[in-house]
Design an enzyme around this catalytic site. Structure first.
Site, short mmCIF file in Angstrom:
data_model
loop_
_atom_site.label_atom_id
_atom_site.label_comp_id
_atom_site.label_asym_id
_atom_site.label_seq_id
_atom_site.Cartn_x
_atom_site.Cartn_y
_atom_site.Cartn_z
CE1 TYR A 1 12.93 -28.65 -32.44
CE2 TYR A 1 14.50 -30.39 -32.89
CZ TYR A 1 14.09 -29.32 -32.13
OH TYR A 1 14.83 -28.94 -31.05
CE LYS B 1 10.64 -29.20 -27.31
NZ LYS B 1 10.80 -29.60 -28.70
CG ASP C 1 8.05 -34.83 -34.26
OD1 ASP C 1 7.29 -34.70 -33.28
OD2 ASP C 1 9.13 -34.22 -34.37
NE ARG D 1 24.89 -47.92 -21.19
CZ ARG D 1 25.26 -49.13 -21.64
NH1 ARG D 1 24.63 -49.69 -22.65
NH2 ARG D 1 26.27 -49.77 -21.09
#
Ligand SMILES: *Cc1c(COP(=O)(O)O)cnc(C)c1O
Length: 411
Positions: A122, A221, A196, A58
């Site tokens: 978004y 993406k 972004d 983690r």
């Protein structure tokens, strides 16, 4: 690889890689949740950061490190810092784009702080701003992206604005936000700025060029490029701040991603330059084709001279990207018929994969949004969103052509 010395395509392939102790060519997938210490002292040194090394997955793992260093290199390639030396950023890989954004917000904002942003974000980001952050006492102000003067007035009056959050190009009408002006405001007023960069990728646009503090990608993406895994990355220009402040939040929010997903990401990025060239040239040809069809109203693509941000895109992007949307004059029924008639292009949300993806916001992503609200965001009933893939462009165009013909009957 001695960073910064190479071209973008070479950095995509070799950046972030370190030699494997067992001579594997590609970094193996580290499918392990924990890491060993030789001694108690070594464990202590790793926890205090005195010795570099992994502790627990983690907190980070070698597959994440490779993708982080590769993407940090691509976002800074060719740029220098205030000292004239090559800019070196640090990145943290997450299991999704949203996880990376939430690390950004929670590492920097507390009750009473505000974010200044603009419309047409978004959908997931917009919902975090409207539904999650206000509950924590963090207010979000939405400005008109074309009116930086009004943003300057807000910054002047309101010292509680701690972060300026930008996204460009935006969804679904591909409006562009002027990075130089908006990031310039952040610097002038001493506020943090984050961009972004998902739709553009570092190949087309590098927000650090204008002095952004943070760059974010949904790696789901274009960076992954093949639709094999979700992921998100947060890249910061201040490496000490990333190592101390942001890493702490990252570890405790627990949004890190899996070694296999990170491995898929590093593999996908190797072909980013090649793919982006083809994505963009296909998109331009598809946009020009659509523009000439009598069934099609407006085509929103910043590479077309008729797009309101054509000049800005020319200025701040290497090429105008591969996302577009267009309006079918026949409205909702034509939109549904068009989507149902596609044979090669894939009916799906998301973007940036090798395959051309086509979605119909009015019947899919925005089905639950009231029509008036949808239309205010530019989402008309006949709007189709297209992520141009890297197939042979004649095949994409002939599929669109036959689907337009099928949809014509629905007018
Ligand atoms: C997909 C996307 C996100 C969210 O990323 P996930 O990987 O889906 O969590 C954020 N911003 C943009 C522009 C996106 O396209």
């Amino acid at each position: 690889m001695d960073d910064q010395q190479h071209g973008f395509g070479s950095a995509c392939i070799h950046g972030g890689h370190s030699a494997d102790p067992r001579y594997a060519h590609l970094t193996p997938i580290y499918a392990t949740s924990t890491y060993l210490f030789d001694t108690a002292q070594q464990g202590m040194d790793r926890f205090t950061g005195k010795e570099e090394g992994y502790i627990y997955a983690r907190f980070g793992h070698p597959n994440a490190t490779e993708a982080e260093q590769k993407i940090a290199l691509l976002e800074t390639l060719g740029l220098s810092g205030p000292d004239g030396q090559p800019l070196q950023a640090a990145a943290l890989l997450h299991g999704s784009g949203m996880a990376a954004l939430n690390t950004l917000f929670l590492a920097h904002l507390k009750a009473g702080d505000k974010i200044l942003t603009h419309h047409s974000l978004y959908g997931g980001t917009d919902e975090v701003f409207r539904k999650i952050l206000p509950g924590l006492g963090i207010e979000v102000l939405f400005a008109d992206p074309e009116a930086p003067q009004s943003a300057a007035a807000l910054l002047e009056q309101d010292p509680a604005i701690r972060l300026i959050y930008l996204e460009t190009p935006t969804n679904p009408t591909l409006r562009c936000v002027d990075l130089q002006t908006w990031i310039g405001l952040g610097r002038q007023y001493g506020r943090l700025t984050a961009v972004d960069n998902t739709f553009a990728t570092p190949y087309l646009q590098q927000p650090f060029r204008y002095g952004a503090d943070f760059v974010f990608h949904s790696t789901t993406k274009y960076l992954n490029g093949h639709g094999t895994a979700t992921g998100g990355i947060l890249i910061g220009r201040d490496r000490d701040h990333m190592a101390q402040v942001v890493t702490k939040t990252y570890r405790l929010l627990g949004g890190g991603g899996s070694p296999f997903d990170a491995w898929l990401l590093s593999l996908g990025i190797k072909t980013l330059e090649l793919r982006m060239e083809r994505h963009c040239s296909n998109a331009m040809a598809v946009a020009r084709f659509l523009e000439q069809q009598p069934e099609v109203g407006r085509v929103h693509y910043p590479g077309l001279a008729a797009h309101p941000d054509y000049q800005l895109a020319q200025q701040q992007m290497k090429m105008p990207g591969a996302m577009m949307s267009f309006e079918l004059k026949g409205g909702l029924e034509a939109g549904k018929k068009f989507i149902d008639s596609l044979r090669l292009c894939v009916r799906a949300v998301s973007l940036g994969t090798c395959d051309t993806l086509v979605s119909h916001p009015a019947s899919m992503t925005h089905y639950g949004v009231a029509k008036a609200e949808r239309e205010a965001a530019g989402i008309t009933d006949g709007l189709i969103r297209l992520s141009a893939g890297i197939e042979n462009v004649e095949d994409i165009i002939s599929d669109l052509e036959q689907a337009l013909y099928q949809a014509k009957g629905e007018r």
